[in-house]
Design a protein around this motif. Structure first.
Motif, PDB file in Angstrom:
ATOM      1  N   GLN A  37      95.091 128.575  45.301  1.00  0.00           N
ATOM      2  CA  GLN A  37      95.078 128.243  46.722  1.00  0.00           C
ATOM      3  C   GLN A  37      94.189 127.044  47.035  1.00  0.00           C
ATOM      4  O   GLN A  37      94.317 126.442  48.121  1.00  0.00           O
ATOM      5  CB  GLN A  37      94.623 129.463  47.520  1.00  0.00           C
ATOM      6  CG  GLN A  37      95.567 130.650  47.389  1.00  0.00           C
ATOM      7  CD  GLN A  37      95.008 131.926  47.989  1.00  0.00           C
ATOM      8  OE1 GLN A  37      94.064 131.900  48.772  1.00  0.00           O
ATOM      9  NE2 GLN A  37      95.573 133.066  47.611  1.00  0.00           N
ATOM     10  N   GLU A  82      98.801 135.951  54.698  1.00  0.00           N
ATOM     11  CA  GLU A  82      98.080 135.695  53.452  1.00  0.00           C
ATOM     12  C   GLU A  82      98.457 136.716  52.389  1.00  0.00           C
ATOM     13  O   GLU A  82      98.691 136.375  51.224  1.00  0.00           O
ATOM     14  CB  GLU A  82      96.575 135.721  53.705  1.00  0.00           C
ATOM     15  CG  GLU A  82      95.749 135.506  52.452  1.00  0.00           C
ATOM     16  CD  GLU A  82      94.259 135.582  52.709  1.00  0.00           C
ATOM     17  OE1 GLU A  82      93.493 135.402  51.753  1.00  0.00           O
ATOM     18  OE2 GLU A  82      93.867 135.824  53.870  1.00  0.00           O
ATOM     19  N   TYR A 119      97.214 125.235  53.724  1.00  0.00           N
ATOM     20  CA  TYR A 119      95.758 125.099  53.772  1.00  0.00           C
ATOM     21  C   TYR A 119      95.306 125.251  55.218  1.00  0.00           C
ATOM     22  O   TYR A 119      95.646 124.425  56.066  1.00  0.00           O
ATOM     23  CB  TYR A 119      95.340 123.736  53.232  1.00  0.00           C
ATOM     24  CG  TYR A 119      95.918 123.438  51.885  1.00  0.00           C
ATOM     25  CD1 TYR A 119      95.302 123.899  50.726  1.00  0.00           C
ATOM     26  CD2 TYR A 119      97.111 122.714  51.763  1.00  0.00           C
ATOM     27  CE1 TYR A 119      95.845 123.627  49.470  1.00  0.00           C
ATOM     28  CE2 TYR A 119      97.651 122.448  50.513  1.00  0.00           C
ATOM     29  CZ  TYR A 119      97.019 122.912  49.378  1.00  0.00           C
ATOM     30  OH  TYR A 119      97.553 122.648  48.144  1.00  0.00           O
ATOM     31  N   PRO A 120      94.535 126.325  55.532  1.00  0.00           N
ATOM     32  CA  PRO A 120      94.136 127.401  54.630  1.00  0.00           C
ATOM     33  C   PRO A 120      95.308 128.317  54.316  1.00  0.00           C
ATOM     34  O   PRO A 120      96.346 128.249  54.974  1.00  0.00           O
ATOM     35  CB  PRO A 120      93.047 128.138  55.417  1.00  0.00           C
ATOM     36  CG  PRO A 120      93.406 127.883  56.837  1.00  0.00           C
ATOM     37  CD  PRO A 120      93.995 126.505  56.888  1.00  0.00           C
ATOM     38  N   GLY A 137      98.510 127.738  58.564  1.00  0.00           N
ATOM     39  CA  GLY A 137      98.015 126.779  57.583  1.00  0.00           C
ATOM     40  C   GLY A 137      98.906 125.547  57.516  1.00  0.00           C
ATOM     41  O   GLY A 137     100.094 125.570  57.849  1.00  0.00           O
ATOM     42  N   TRP A 138      98.331 124.436  57.046  1.00  0.00           N
ATOM     43  CA  TRP A 138      99.055 123.174  56.900  1.00  0.00           C
ATOM     44  C   TRP A 138      99.707 123.112  55.520  1.00  0.00           C
ATOM     45  O   TRP A 138      99.067 123.405  54.523  1.00  0.00           O
ATOM     46  CB  TRP A 138      98.107 121.991  57.004  1.00  0.00           C
ATOM     47  CG  TRP A 138      97.255 121.916  58.227  1.00  0.00           C
ATOM     48  CD1 TRP A 138      95.987 122.384  58.376  1.00  0.00           C
ATOM     49  CD2 TRP A 138      97.605 121.304  59.471  1.00  0.00           C
ATOM     50  NE1 TRP A 138      95.510 122.110  59.634  1.00  0.00           N
ATOM     51  CE2 TRP A 138      96.492 121.440  60.330  1.00  0.00           C
ATOM     52  CE3 TRP A 138      98.747 120.646  59.934  1.00  0.00           C
ATOM     53  CZ2 TRP A 138      96.485 120.935  61.631  1.00  0.00           C
ATOM     54  CZ3 TRP A 138      98.741 120.145  61.236  1.00  0.00           C
ATOM     55  CH2 TRP A 138      97.618 120.299  62.064  1.00  0.00           C
ATOM     56  N   GLU A 190      88.278 129.773  56.292  1.00  0.00           N
ATOM     57  CA  GLU A 190      89.572 130.425  56.479  1.00  0.00           C
ATOM     58  C   GLU A 190      89.504 131.540  57.514  1.00  0.00           C
ATOM     59  O   GLU A 190      90.250 132.515  57.450  1.00  0.00           O
ATOM     60  CB  GLU A 190      90.095 130.923  55.132  1.00  0.00           C
ATOM     61  CG  GLU A 190      90.161 129.782  54.122  1.00  0.00           C
ATOM     62  CD  GLU A 190      91.091 130.046  52.964  1.00  0.00           C
ATOM     63  OE1 GLU A 190      91.510 131.203  52.795  1.00  0.00           O
ATOM     64  OE2 GLU A 190      91.379 129.102  52.223  1.00  0.00           O
ATOM     65  N   TYR A 231      91.066 128.262  64.207  1.00  0.00           N
ATOM     66  CA  TYR A 231      92.303 127.785  64.825  1.00  0.00           C
ATOM     67  C   TYR A 231      92.398 128.257  66.276  1.00  0.00           C
ATOM     68  O   TYR A 231      92.779 127.492  67.171  1.00  0.00           O
ATOM     69  CB  TYR A 231      93.508 128.294  64.023  1.00  0.00           C
ATOM     70  CG  TYR A 231      94.834 127.786  64.550  1.00  0.00           C
ATOM     71  CD1 TYR A 231      95.261 126.492  64.266  1.00  0.00           C
ATOM     72  CD2 TYR A 231      95.639 128.596  65.340  1.00  0.00           C
ATOM     73  CE1 TYR A 231      96.466 126.020  64.754  1.00  0.00           C
ATOM     74  CE2 TYR A 231      96.840 128.140  65.837  1.00  0.00           C
ATOM     75  CZ  TYR A 231      97.267 126.851  65.542  1.00  0.00           C
ATOM     76  OH  TYR A 231      98.456 126.387  66.026  1.00  0.00           O
ATOM     77  N   TRP A 290      90.212 122.486  60.806  1.00  0.00           N
ATOM     78  CA  TRP A 290      91.077 123.559  60.311  1.00  0.00           C
ATOM     79  C   TRP A 290      91.823 123.111  59.060  1.00  0.00           C
ATOM     80  O   TRP A 290      92.497 122.094  59.050  1.00  0.00           O
ATOM     81  CB  TRP A 290      92.050 123.955  61.397  1.00  0.00           C
ATOM     82  CG  TRP A 290      93.037 125.019  61.050  1.00  0.00           C
ATOM     83  CD1 TRP A 290      94.400 124.899  61.030  1.00  0.00           C
ATOM     84  CD2 TRP A 290      92.755 126.379  60.711  1.00  0.00           C
ATOM     85  NE1 TRP A 290      94.987 126.097  60.700  1.00  0.00           N
ATOM     86  CE2 TRP A 290      93.993 127.028  60.496  1.00  0.00           C
ATOM     87  CE3 TRP A 290      91.581 127.118  60.560  1.00  0.00           C
ATOM     88  CZ2 TRP A 290      94.089 128.371  60.146  1.00  0.00           C
ATOM     89  CZ3 TRP A 290      91.677 128.452  60.217  1.00  0.00           C
ATOM     90  CH2 TRP A 290      92.911 129.067  60.018  1.00  0.00           C
ATOM     91  N   GLY A 291      91.663 123.915  58.011  1.00  0.00           N
ATOM     92  CA  GLY A 291      92.330 123.618  56.752  1.00  0.00           C
ATOM     93  C   GLY A 291      91.423 122.976  55.730  1.00  0.00           C
ATOM     94  O   GLY A 291      91.764 122.923  54.546  1.00  0.00           O
TER      95      GLY A 291
END
Length: 1014
Positions: A289, A325, A556-557, A562-563, A659, A664, A695-696
């Protein structure tokens, strides 16, 4: 031939390790060293060198020769391995084999004690002050061979293991042993290296001592122990400390560190970097990850093959309990080792974390199905673990002088159909599956005086199939083989039912023996070998490797929102917005703001920029990002280290959790930066961390570069802990008067510490060479930084009298209080705060939630602001932080602040309190482009952030958020279908359960979510 085989069998079973011993034996010595030659094998001398038709010679438990043209030495017992494969024995470098079973809650989390606080170690002797630090524990002193455990590991192909108790922060030295059964019953025969590694973790394990109660406390304890040992190594007037003696001895060993997740891996590496130590890190299997960051550590890894089971998601409600996740990790975890190999990381594989060790082989094959090559798998189980432990001249390969640890298999190791026959360990033979003679071939079969028949034996040696032909017609034939013995039967007449039954043995390449014909008459028979068997057409000659299962994208995350590709800064032009500058220009209508290279490049009307992304701000409001001066989001496993009255040594910066979904969520509320604070369980808590909500990004990338350092103090009922019940009336202080004495004592000690270091640093180089450096104390170091204006205080407070007390202590001891936070009676002492130079971070309208806030009023913030105290509205709550704009608006109703003054309480004022107002908090050319584009007036309850920028990077976009929700739902449904298919194909599932990860505030004391990791 048959008799010779059984003689060899008995001889090999009796042979064992020829260890040098220093003890007498009650009885006669009967150590048969033996010399053995294994011929005609497909031999892997290491993970990458294959030799066909090779011979392996061993004697006295060591390899004598291995190769294609090796002569069989006189007197050696010859074992023909035609059609078989030989590999180096496997090595597991993370086990507790032969160790005593741990008591208490050694596996994880923090023990909840009913007997009240335990402030000091209860271990008798001159050892560490903390029970979780016990490097003096040596596995070699605890080790006892365990036949059941050894047999379980031998069946998996392991011949040697590293073992130690998995307990505590500094766990002592580990032992390298082989898995042979000692011939004398004494475990010393199996020891390969008595002190092979030193072991560490962040888990306090079975220690009943209260400190540490948080992850940041564990890290601080580990760091302080390193500094204690450095001082101890050079000190002359020191008291004996067996723990530090052992610690220093073990620094020359390989340093093995266990972590619970990918972020802990990075934290461990940071500790190692501070002290010049490169850890070998035992991971949790989620490294894929954050591959780039983990590769950058340069660490070698020990990787478990424990994969999550599919969740039971037939019920939609149950499915809703499974996080994004968890779903994605179930899908991607088996590819972890393959991705590590692809990126060139050095890693060994381990059976650790498996509830049932027998699952290891199946999980390894699954990892190979997901892309791990045979070569990389074999290397991770042989050469790499040997090299990590510095025994690559003994184990991991089959070369002259190396340990005779090897496996005999039916085919290429790790194939589904491959059978492990034997595991040789230090020259001792362990039969896992009886090895069958290779009977495959074409024969001329003669039974008694009957006609000559054709016999074909095909298939694998262990699953051979026989076929007798009458001319060209097949007959019903059965075959059983055990070692060199053969049993066969067939029907000699077309459409007949009576069978000929034969029993015999192999001699050279022929078969012979006795039996009975269809009438029961005894007969002799012989099958003369005439050539190889025909090719097996039931199995394709060149089977394609199975395709790697389809998987989703890494994000990510690694969680919701996540991106798939991290965003980058762009040139952005926001046009025609109502711009709240927080500067002398005030609020500007129909104004443009240009962002370039993460900074505000221009503010005005009619701006243009080539290549810029243009955002229409017509009818919308643009402000600087909200700054939360008092936050507890994004902190891993414990916000309070409240076990001691002073814990200035702990650092929130060590446990930033990049994370946390609240990052976010708060971007969605317009928050762009925050101070992450320690809790309020002690008078002097831990060090803060100032972050931007990128974020990420990784934890270190969230930290604000060059920001001043802060620390949390606290007053009131929380810190004295006297209302925690009778059992907790142990830790000093127990009264508000005692709190004052804690401060006085701490700063007096800090002054003396600071003076000692200044005197030492003031010496010339020659003088310093003959002087002793003071002992570095991380706790006093942080307090000395306060005295030297290098660290600033944020103090949890409520009551007027206590605020006056701390101001008096500060004036007396020579330091300043930067910010009183909460300070719900600040309106009573605003003049004194202004005179001292202290600011305020407060709530808008909280009161009556406990007795010490009974004097709170909603006009508090406005009164302090009007007196001239820099006043901010903060959250102390993950949910409230999403609507700080509305909290700021309340100061208009309660106190009559203007709209701009109210807005500054969540933007410019907290920036001033954090000494960041030269970089953020307003819209001014040259400042960081931390911006929020609102749908409406920012102080309105109807306002929504449509875009939130941090350093000019768009981290939240309302339109993209809607799109992501749809994409995530599609992704979830795709994985749910895969889980249902996996369950349908027979995979054992697991029941979903609600996530136990929680949110922190000042008063959350225990690390109650520690078991669940982040």
């Amino acid at each position: 031939m048959l008799k010779r085989y059984f003689f060899l069998l008995s001889l090999l079973v009796c042979s064992g390790l020829m260890a040098q011993v220093t003890r007498p034996r009650n009885g006669v010595w009967d150590e048969r060293t033996g010399s053995y030659a294994f011929t005609n094998a497909t031999l892997f001398t290491d993970y990458q060198t294959r030799i066909d038709g090779a011979t392996l010679v061993i004697r006295d438990g060591k390899v004598v020769a291995a190769g294609a043209n090796v002569a069989v030495p006189p007197g050696a017992a010859v074992i023909d391995l035609a059609g078989r494969f030989v590999y180096p024995g496997l090595i597991d470098v993370y086990t507790d084999y032969g160790m005593p079973q741990l008591e208490g809650n050694a596996g994880g989390g923090r023990r909840r004690r009913s007997g009240g606080p335990q402030m000091e170690s209860e271990k008798e002797g001159v050892y560490s002050w903390n029970q979780a630090v016990h490097p003096e524990d040596e596995a070699v002193e605890l080790f006892k061979t365990n036949t059941k455990q050894a047999d379980e590991l031998r069946k998996l192909g392991f011949g040697a293991v590293l073992t130690f108790p998995h307990d505590g922060i500094a766990r002592g030295s580990a032992l390298l042993v082989n898995l042979a059964e000692p011939s004398t019953g004494n475990p010393t025969e199996t020891i390969l290296k008595a002190r092979a590694a030193a072991a560490y973790s962040f888990n306090k394990g079975s220690s009943t001592q209260d400190y540490p109660s948080s992850l940041m406390g564990s890290i601080a304890l580990l760091r302080q122990t390193y500094y204690d040992a450095q001082w101890y190594a050079n000190a002359t007037d020191k008291e004996p400390n067996l723990s530090l003696d052992a610690w220093l001895r073990q620094q020359a060993l390989p340093q093995v560190f266990e972590t619970d997740n990918k972020l802990d891996l990075l934290r461990a590496d940071n500790v190692g970097d501070e002290f010049g130590v490169q850890y070998i890190i035992k991971t949790a299997g989620d490294e894929y990850q954050r591959l780039d960051a983990i590769k950058a550590t340069g660490a070698s890894l020990i990787v478990p093959l424990e994969f999550p089971k599919p969740y039971d998601v037939e019920d939609p409600f149950d499915a809703s309990l499974v996080t994004n996740e968890q779903m994605k990790h179930w899908e991607m975890a088996p590819a972890n080792a393959a991705w590590l190999a692809r990126e060139g990381l050095t890693f060994a594989l381990t059976t650790a974390d498996l509830k049932e060790k027998k699952a290891f082989t199946g999980n390894l094959k699954k990892a190979m199905q997901y892309g791990l090559s045979f070569r990389d798998a074999l290397r991770a189980l042989t050469e790499t673990p040997a090299r990590l432990l510095g025994v690559e001249d003994q184990l991991g390969s089959l070369r002259p002088g190396w340990q005779a640890n090897f496996l005999i298999a039916s085919d290429s190791l790790f194939k589904d159909e491959t059978v492990l026959y034997e595991n040789w360990i230090g020259g001792a033979r362990y039969v896992l599956t009886p090895m069958q003679a290779d009977l495959r071939g074409t024969y001329q079969l003669q039974v008694g005086n009957g006609p000559s028949l054709k016999l074909e034996i095909t298939g694998q040696p262990d699953k051979a199939k026989a076929q007798v032909y009458l001319d060209t017609t097949k007959t019903a034939t059965t075959l059983q083989a055990e070692g060199e013995l053969v049993t066969m039967s067939f029907v000699p007449v077309r459409k007949g039912k009576k069978r000929v039954s034969l029993s015999g043995w192999r001699e050279e390449q022929n078969l012979m023996g006795e039996g009975t014909d269809t009438s029961g008459t005894p007969v002799k028979w012989r099958a003369t070998y005439t050539g190889p068997a025909p090719a097996d057409t039931t199995r394709p000659a060149n089977r394609k490797a199975p395709e790697v299962p389809e998987m989703g994208e890494l994000v990510y995350p690694f969680m919701a929102y996540g991106w798939d590709t991290l965003p980058t800064a762009e040139t952005v032009l926001i046009r025609n917005a109502t711009v709240w500058t927080n500067e002398a220009d005030g609020v500007l209508e129909t104004t443009d703001v240009l962002v370039r290279n993460g900074k505000i490049a221009a503010v005005g009307q009619g701006l243009s920029a080539t290549g810029a992304t243009v955002v229409d701000g017509t009818g919308k409001h643009l402000t600087s990002g909200i700054i939360d001066e008092h936050s507890h989001i994004a902190i891993s496993r414990g916000v309070n280290e409240g076990t001691h009255a002073v814990t200035a040594e702990v650092r929130v910066g060590d446990v930033v959790n990049s994370e946390d979904i609240n990052i976010y969520r708060q971007l969605a509320g317009g928050v762009t930066a925050a101070q992450l604070l320690h809790g309020s369980a002690n008078p002097i808590g831990g060090q803060s961390e100032l972050v931007k909500l990128r974020w990420g990004r990784l934890p270190e990338e969230l930290k604000i570069e060059g920001a001043d350092e802060y620390i949390k103090f606290a007053l009131g009922e929380n810190v004295k802990q006297s209302n925690w019940g009778d059992a907790n009336r142990v830790r000093f202080p127990q009264t508000r008067m005692g709190v004052e004495q804690v401060y006085v004592d701490a700063f007096q000690r800090a002054k003396e510490y600071d003076r000692a270091w200044k005197n030492y640093n003031g010496l010339s180089r020659r003088q310093r060479a003959n002087a002793k450096a003071p002992h570095r104390d991380l706790q006093l170091e942080a307090l000395a930084e306060i005295l030297n204006d290098a660290r600033f205080i944020t103090c949890h407070s409520y009551i007027q009298s206590e605020i006056n007390m701390l101001l008096h202590v500060a004036d007396t001891m020579g330091f300043k209080v930067n910010t009183f936070t909460h300070i719900l009676e600040g309106y009573k002492v605003a003049d004194k705060m202004k005179a001292h130079g202290a600011g305020a971070g407060t709530f808008s309208d909280w009161w009556a939630y406990k007795y010490e806030v009974i004097g709170a009023i909603p006009y508090n913030a406005a009164i302090m602001d009007k007196v001239g105290v820099v006043t901010a509205i903060n959250s102390d709550d993950a949910e409230m932080a999403r609507r700080l704009n509305q909290e700021a608006a309340k100061t208009i109703k309660y106190g009559g602040l203007s709209e701009e003054e109210a807005w500054k309480t969540v933007t410019l004022n907290p920036a001033k309190l954090l000494h960041l107002d030269d970089r953020m908090g307003s819209i001014k050319v040259g400042k960081d482009a931390d911006l929020v584009l609102w749908s409406d007036h920012p102080l309105s309850i109807y306002a929504k952030p449509e875009q939130t920028y941090v350093d000019g990077i768009l981290y939240f976009d309302l339109a993209r958020d809607r799109q992501m929700r749809e994409e995530m739902q599609q992704e979830r449904q795709r994985i749910i279908q895969k889980m249902l298919q996996a369950k349908g194909s027979g995979e054992k599932g697991q029941q979903p359960r609600p996530s136990r990860n929680g949110t922190w505030d000042c008063e959350v004391i225990l690390d109650i979510w520690a078991i669940d990791g982040e």
